[in-house]
Design an enzyme around this catalytic site. Structure first.
Site, PDB file in Angstrom:
ATOM      1  N   LYS A  58       0.836  -1.208   0.000  1.00 38.96           N
ATOM      2  CA  LYS A  58       0.000   0.000   0.000  1.00 38.96           C
ATOM      3  C   LYS A  58       0.868   1.254   0.000  1.00 38.96           C
ATOM      4  CE  LYS A  58      -2.390  -2.462  -0.649  1.00 38.96           C
ATOM      5  NZ  LYS A  58      -2.396  -3.913  -0.651  1.00 38.96           N
ATOM      6  N   GLY A 122       8.629 -22.288  15.521  1.00 43.48           N
ATOM      7  CA  GLY A 122       7.884 -23.110  16.471  1.00 43.48           C
ATOM      8  C   GLY A 122       7.434 -24.405  15.835  1.00 43.48           C
ATOM      9  N   ALA A 189      -2.737 -12.721 -13.155  1.00 42.70           N
ATOM     10  CA  ALA A 189      -3.502 -11.468 -13.007  1.00 42.70           C
ATOM     11  C   ALA A 189      -4.399 -11.571 -11.787  1.00 42.70           C
ATOM     12  CB  ALA A 189      -4.323 -11.194 -14.262  1.00 42.70           C
ATOM     13  N   GLY A 190      -3.803 -12.022 -10.667  1.00 43.41           N
ATOM     14  CA  GLY A 190      -4.539 -12.071  -9.394  1.00 43.41           C
ATOM     15  C   GLY A 190      -4.307 -10.771  -8.651  1.00 43.41           C
ATOM     16  N   VAL A 191      -4.561 -10.831  -7.349  1.00 41.77           N
ATOM     17  CA  VAL A 191      -4.479  -9.609  -6.546  1.00 41.77           C
ATOM     18  C   VAL A 191      -3.065  -9.033  -6.541  1.00 41.77           C
ATOM     19  CG1 VAL A 191      -5.168  -8.649  -4.344  1.00 41.77           C
ATOM     20  CG2 VAL A 191      -6.200 -10.735  -5.114  1.00 41.77           C
ATOM     21  N   ILE A 192      -2.071  -9.890  -6.296  1.00 44.20           N
ATOM     22  CA  ILE A 192      -0.691  -9.399  -6.209  1.00 44.20           C
ATOM     23  C   ILE A 192      -0.216  -8.909  -7.576  1.00 44.20           C
ATOM     24  CG2 ILE A 192       1.712 -10.086  -5.789  1.00 44.20           C
ATOM     25  CD1 ILE A 192       0.695 -11.897  -3.553  1.00 44.20           C
ATOM     26  N   VAL A 277       1.382 -16.401  -8.715  1.00 41.62           N
ATOM     27  CA  VAL A 277       0.383 -17.390  -9.143  1.00 41.62           C
ATOM     28  C   VAL A 277      -0.333 -18.014  -7.943  1.00 41.62           C
ATOM     29  CG1 VAL A 277       1.520 -17.914 -11.338  1.00 41.62           C
ATOM     30  CG2 VAL A 277       2.167 -19.186  -9.278  1.00 41.62           C
ATOM     31  N   ARG A 279      -0.659 -18.419  -3.383  1.00 42.51           N
ATOM     32  CA  ARG A 279       0.151 -18.761  -2.213  1.00 42.51           C
ATOM     33  C   ARG A 279      -0.303 -20.114  -1.689  1.00 42.51           C
ATOM     34  NH1 ARG A 279       2.946 -14.418  -0.120  1.00 42.51           N
ATOM     35  NH2 ARG A 279       2.976 -15.292   1.977  1.00 42.51           N
ATOM     36  N   HIS A 451     -24.230  14.220   1.132  1.00 42.34           N
ATOM     37  CA  HIS A 451     -23.990  14.758  -0.210  1.00 42.34           C
ATOM     38  C   HIS A 451     -23.043  15.948  -0.081  1.00 42.34           C
ATOM     39  CE1 HIS A 451     -24.653  16.092  -4.303  1.00 42.34           C
ATOM     40  NE2 HIS A 451     -24.815  17.315  -3.824  1.00 42.34           N
TER      41      HIS A 451
HETATM   42  P1  NAD Z   1      -4.280 -15.143  -6.766  1.00 40.29           P
HETATM   43  O1  NAD Z   1      -4.837 -16.476  -6.483  1.00 40.29           O
HETATM   44  O2  NAD Z   1      -5.051 -13.916  -6.409  1.00 40.29           O
HETATM   45  O3  NAD Z   1      -3.957 -15.020  -8.343  1.00 40.29           O
HETATM   46  C1  NAD Z   1      -3.098 -15.898  -9.007  1.00 40.29           C
HETATM   47  C2  NAD Z   1      -3.440 -15.872 -10.493  1.00 40.29           C
HETATM   48  O4  NAD Z   1      -2.395 -16.559 -11.191  1.00 40.29           O
HETATM   49  C3  NAD Z   1      -4.734 -16.558 -10.824  1.00 40.29           C
HETATM   50  O5  NAD Z   1      -5.534 -15.682 -11.586  1.00 40.29           O
HETATM   51  C4  NAD Z   1      -4.296 -17.795 -11.631  1.00 40.29           C
HETATM   52  O6  NAD Z   1      -5.217 -18.158 -12.619  1.00 40.29           O
HETATM   53  C5  NAD Z   1      -2.975 -17.337 -12.233  1.00 40.29           C
HETATM   54  N1  NAD Z   1      -2.040 -18.424 -12.583  1.00 40.29           N
HETATM   55  C6  NAD Z   1      -1.764 -19.532 -11.874  1.00 40.29           C
HETATM   56  N2  NAD Z   1      -0.801 -20.273 -12.515  1.00 40.29           N
HETATM   57  C7  NAD Z   1      -0.470 -19.588 -13.640  1.00 40.29           C
HETATM   58  C8  NAD Z   1       0.468 -19.823 -14.711  1.00 40.29           C
HETATM   59  N3  NAD Z   1       1.257 -20.894 -14.723  1.00 40.29           N
HETATM   60  N4  NAD Z   1       0.542 -18.913 -15.720  1.00 40.29           N
HETATM   61  C9  NAD Z   1      -0.254 -17.805 -15.700  1.00 40.29           C
HETATM   62  N5  NAD Z   1      -1.152 -17.545 -14.706  1.00 40.29           N
HETATM   63  C10 NAD Z   1      -1.256 -18.423 -13.695  1.00 40.29           C
HETATM   64  O7  NAD Z   1      -2.836 -15.140  -6.078  1.00 40.29           O
HETATM   65  P2  NAD Z   1      -1.811 -13.953  -5.772  1.00 40.29           P
HETATM   66  O8  NAD Z   1      -2.123 -12.739  -6.552  1.00 40.29           O
HETATM   67  O9  NAD Z   1      -0.463 -14.583  -5.907  1.00 40.29           O
HETATM   68  O10 NAD Z   1      -2.113 -13.659  -4.246  1.00 40.29           O
HETATM   69  C11 NAD Z   1      -1.894 -14.677  -3.274  1.00 40.29           C
HETATM   70  C12 NAD Z   1      -2.847 -14.549  -2.118  1.00 40.29           C
HETATM   71  O11 NAD Z   1      -2.594 -13.361  -1.407  1.00 40.29           O
HETATM   72  C13 NAD Z   1      -4.288 -14.520  -2.578  1.00 40.29           C
HETATM   73  O12 NAD Z   1      -4.999 -15.467  -1.833  1.00 40.29           O
HETATM   74  C14 NAD Z   1      -4.742 -13.129  -2.274  1.00 40.29           C
HETATM   75  O13 NAD Z   1      -6.092 -13.105  -1.837  1.00 40.29           O
HETATM   76  C15 NAD Z   1      -3.799 -12.660  -1.171  1.00 40.29           C
HETATM   77  N6  NAD Z   1      -3.571 -11.206  -1.312  1.00 40.29           N
HETATM   78  C16 NAD Z   1      -4.604 -10.363  -1.049  1.00 40.29           C
HETATM   79  C17 NAD Z   1      -4.448  -9.004  -1.244  1.00 40.29           C
HETATM   80  C18 NAD Z   1      -5.601  -8.094  -0.971  1.00 40.29           C
HETATM   81  O14 NAD Z   1      -6.522  -8.496  -0.292  1.00 40.29           O
HETATM   82  N7  NAD Z   1      -5.606  -6.870  -1.497  1.00 40.29           N
HETATM   83  C19 NAD Z   1      -3.251  -8.504  -1.736  1.00 40.29           C
HETATM   84  C20 NAD Z   1      -2.234  -9.385  -2.013  1.00 40.29           C
HETATM   85  C21 NAD Z   1      -2.415 -10.746  -1.804  1.00 40.29           C
END
Ligand code: NAD
Length: 474
Positions: A58, A122, A189-192, A277, A279, A451
């Site tokens: 952040k 631990g 293209a996940g959260v991270i 990809v 955790r 408002h």
């Molecule tokens: P994620 O599960 O959000 O996204 C991983 C993405 O990678 C998925 O869309 C998946 O389809 C793709 N993927 C998997 N294997 C692949 C490959 N070989 N080639 C291409 N794409 C592939 O995981 P993340 O972004 O690594 O985050 C990890 C965890 O951390 C998540 O559970 C997330 O909720 C948590 N997190 C949360 C926040 C938040 O709440 N803002 C921020 C960071 C992380």
């Protein structure tokens, strides 16, 4: 005779430190064992969230947003700046200071609550004994009436794209680049991937995100994902869907990628590669022989709805158990378990956990998506409202995005609220409260919203469920 506690928490991340503090508040003699070391080699409480996750990301998201506004957002206000530049060292240094402030803050809270802090790894042994191995290899054993396992998670590593900490990195590495990479590849293209991809894109990197799934943000509501994808494309974030990484090879200062795209095999050369990809639960070496605690096929500690492992006095919370890997889910599980241990009624409502993605615009939701309602055969109705019709959003030059409310077609009970837009990470709290109190769309529609505020989009979306939004024709 080993030192005896009422509660030992293994892991001082979000779930663990909440469990420890709540247990201590309830008068239980509490210890917390944590192995995370900061850059100085000293204990750094707060786990992934404070050290290499939520808080540092952040900090960089905010710095990069300021820079993006300076280079792309100020002109419309008549503000001109010549030759803006970014000093990555200062930006990363600011992030480090924030991290130190908060990890140190947890240590202070432990002191104030008289929690015994053990620095080391631990391991649960039989009869609720816990072996602590300190960084210099020394071992000691402590015991408790209750042990809470809160060992968190670790990034998944792809065998054909091993982390080297420099060119191919995980989330922690992508918070530490010493300069803006010219070309950044992101796997997932996940959260991270989206959050850290955004940071470096805003600072000038050419960012290509490679995502295996054919659909963008499959977990989000489709309308929200579509609006978000449109905004990311405008920002120049290239996202390739249905693309699977096959090989990543470091050659000098470059990483050469081969991936199977929609139209066959493709190649891409980048300067740095972030692999995000997902955790996995971090439970290696956490269970000694004969504890009776079970791990599932994904290495997660098996627990029931109350985070109990089925072994007397042994509990597990946070990323190392089932459910979404979100810090706030861990917070609540930690608190609930401490309360259960103290004989109180600890409880977590998994139905109303908010999700937030801190991109620009932000994405947030709670409850079911429209696709989930359809798949589960739940009769439903929806109402949406765009930020472009909200005075405050337009005055802030933040017209992108919308709010969508999904309610039960017969009872009007709110089933899900989905948002993409400015500050929706804050707006989602209202939806969570409404859902927690089993509110209806009409309840939200009848609540007075100040408002001009962004929250009027929530109000209008709730009114739109009944087709009576005021600031929308048709
Ligand atoms: P994620 O599960 O959000 O996204 C991983 C993405 O990678 C998925 O869309 C998946 O389809 C793709 N993927 C998997 N294997 C692949 C490959 N070989 N080639 C291409 N794409 C592939 O995981 P993340 O972004 O690594 O985050 C990890 C965890 O951390 C998540 O559970 C997330 O909720 C948590 N997190 C949360 C926040 C938040 O709440 N803002 C921020 C960071 C992380």
């Amino acid at each position: 005779m080993s030192e005896q506690f009422d509660v030992i928490v293994i892991g001082g991340g979000p779930a663990g430190y909440h469990a420890a503090i709540r247990a201590a508040q309830l008068g239980l003699k509490t210890a917390c064992v944590d192995m995370f070391a900061g850059k100085d080699g000293k204990a750094a409480l707060g786990g992934t969230c404070l050290n290499v996750g939520c808080i540092p990301s952040k900090a960089l998201l905010d710095s990069s947003r300021q820079y993006w506004n300076l280079t792309h957002g100020f002109e419309v206000h008549g503000i001109k700046a010549s030759n803006p530049s970014i000093d990555v060292g200062t930006m990363v240094g600011r992030k480090e200071k924030i991290v130190k402030q908060f990890t140190g803050g947890v240590a202070l809270l432990f002191k104030a609550n008289k929690i015994a802090s053990f620095f080391g790894k631990g391991r649960l042994l039989k009869e609720r004994a816990v072996e602590v191995t300190s960084p210099d290899g020394k071992k000691q054993v402590i015991s408790a009436t209750n042990v809470v396992i809160a060992t968190g998670s670790a990034p998944i590593e792809l065998p054909f794209a091993r982390f080297d900490g420099k060119r191919i990195v995980d989330n922690a590495g992508a918070l530490e680049f010493d300069s803006v990479p010219k070309r950044l590849g992101v796997i997932g293209a996940g959260v991270i991937g989206l959050e850290l991809g955004s940071v470096w894109r805003r600072l000038g990197s050419e960012v290509t995100v490679i995502e295996a799934l054919p659909e963008f943000m499959a977990a989000a509501d489709a309308d929200i994902a579509k609006a978000a994808a449109r905004e990311f494309a405008k920002q120049g974030l290239t996202i390739e869907l249905g693309a699977k990484l096959q090989k990543a090879e470091v050659r000098g200062n470059e990483v050469h990628l081969v991936y199977a795209g929609k139209d066959g095999e493709k190649q891409l050369v980048v300067d740095r590669l972030l692999v995000a990809v997902g955790r996995r639960a971090y439970t290696e070496g956490v269970l000694g022989d004969g504890t009776g605690v079970k791990l599932d096929e994904r290495g997660r500690v098996v627990v029931d709805d109350h985070c109990w492992t089925g072994v007397e006095g042994v509990w597990a919370v946070g990323d190392c158990v089932r459910g979404p890997m979100l810090a706030h889910k861990g917070f609540e599980e930690g608190i609930a378990v401490a309360e259960l241990i103290a004989g109180k009624a600890g409880h977590v409502n998994y139905e109303t956990i908010p999700w937030v993605v801190y991109t620009e615009p932000e994405i947030a939701w709670a409850g079911k998506t429209e696709a989930q309602c359809k798949a589960e055969g739940i009769p439903h109705k929806t109402g949406s409202f765009p930020f472009a019709a909200v005075g405050r959003a337009v005055a802030m030059n933040e017209p992108a995005g919308l709010v969508k409310v999904i309610a039960h077609a017969e009872t009007d009970r709110i089933l899900g609220v989905h948002m993409v837009g400015a500050c929706v990470s804050e707006l989602i709290a209202e939806a969570v409260v409404a859902m927690e109190f089993k509110g209806s769309a009409e309840d939200l529609a009848r609540i007075i919203h100040a408002h001009p505020t962004l929250s009027e989009a929530v109000h209008e979306a709730a009114m739109a469920v009944d087709k009576r939004a005021i600031h929308r024709a048709g």
